[in-house]
Every structure is written in C-alpha cells, then in structure tokens.
Scaffold this active site. Structure first.
Site, short mmCIF file in Angstrom:
data_model
loop_
_atom_site.label_atom_id
_atom_site.label_comp_id
_atom_site.label_asym_id
_atom_site.label_seq_id
_atom_site.Cartn_x
_atom_site.Cartn_y
_atom_site.Cartn_z
N HIS A 1 0.84 -1.22 0.00
CA HIS A 1 0.00 0.00 0.00
C HIS A 1 0.86 1.25 0.00
O HIS A 1 0.97 1.90 1.02
CB HIS A 1 -0.91 0.00 1.22
N ILE B 1 1.71 5.00 1.35
CA ILE B 1 0.87 5.82 2.23
C ILE B 1 0.19 4.90 3.24
O ILE B 1 -0.12 3.75 2.93
CB ILE B 1 -0.17 6.67 1.48
N GLY C 1 -6.01 4.42 5.23
CA GLY C 1 -6.95 5.18 6.05
C GLY C 1 -7.61 4.36 7.13
O GLY C 1 -7.81 4.82 8.25
N VAL C 2 -7.92 3.10 6.81
CA VAL C 2 -8.56 2.24 7.79
C VAL C 2 -7.65 2.03 9.01
O VAL C 2 -8.14 1.87 10.14
CB VAL C 2 -9.01 0.91 7.14
N GLU D 1 -8.23 2.84 12.89
CA GLU D 1 -7.96 1.81 13.89
C GLU D 1 -7.09 2.36 15.02
O GLU D 1 -7.32 2.07 16.20
CB GLU D 1 -7.31 0.59 13.25
#
Length: 143
Positions: free
Chosen positions: A47, A53, A56-57, A61
C-alpha cells in the site's frame, strides 16, 4: 504512558498495535497519543510499493485503539475488552507517509453504561489528516 503500559491494556500486538505512546489522558474525557510511522511497517509492502501511504482504515484503527485505552483507564477495571462498534463521519484530508509522526486526539462525546461515543482526529505537523466519530463498547473479558 509508554508502550509497555499500552501493551498491558490493549489486546493488540505487533503488527497491529498502532499507538506508540500516550501523551495525555484525562479519564472520562479525552486522550492524546502518537504513532511514529516508519517505512518498516508491513502494510507499506502492498500500500503502495511505489508510493507508500498509510491506509486510512489503519488511521481509524489507531484512533479506536487510543479510545480503547481511554475507556479502559476511565473504567478502572481489569479483565475488560473494548469492542469497536461503529464509525461515523469519517473524512480523510491528507495522506500519511513513512517518516510522519501522527498525533491522535480522542474526546468523549457521550458515555452511557458501557457504550462510548468518541470524536477523534489525527494530525501530522499540526495539519488535519483524518477525523471520525467512533462508537465502542467496554465489556468483561470472557476467559
């Protein structure tokens, strides 16, 4: 609160523990913590290999983990777990890159019995990268 105390509270371990240090914690009200993002994070392999980067998840978290520590320390109980119940109003403003230090802040919006509603923000160098409202439940650990 250093990493050793965080490890005693949260069930998460490497590579899924996403909070390195807690800077401030006001039980029942708010908490601030940090994550030092390095290129060695396992998620950067995919990723994205040519433009790494932080997903986002995983930013969400990390916010939830900080909220879990806040709920646990506010309750004062042992043998508890925090379950993530929901995400509302999540917005991603800027990407997080290797080398960034992400500052997370969560504050209690509402707390009833064992249900916690939190507002969380994440920033890098004072610039907002993510915001969300999180709902969690503090419950007894079943052994």
């Amino acid at each position: 609160m250093d990493i050793r105390e965080i490890l005693e509270i949260l069930p998460h371990k490497y590579p899924f523990l996403l909070i390195d240090r807690i800077l401030e914690l006001e039980p029942g009200k708010r908490a601030t913590g940090i994550k030092n993002v390095t290129i060695n994070e396992p998620f950067f392999q995919g990723h994205f290999p040519d433009y790494p980067i932080m997903p986002g998840v995983l930013i969400i978290e990390a916010m939830a983990q900080l909220g879990g520590v806040l709920a646990f320390k506010s309750d004062g109980g042992k043998n508890k777990l925090v379950y993530f119940l929901g995400i509302d109003k999540a917005k991603f403003r800027k990407p997080v890159f290797p080398g960034d230090q992400v500052r997370f802040e969560v504050e209690v919006i509402q707390q009833r019995v064992n249900i916690w509603k939190l507002k969380g923000i994440a920033s890098v160098e004072g610039k907002l990268v993510c915001e969300a409202e999180l709902t969690a439940m503090l419950t007894d650990k079943v052994i």
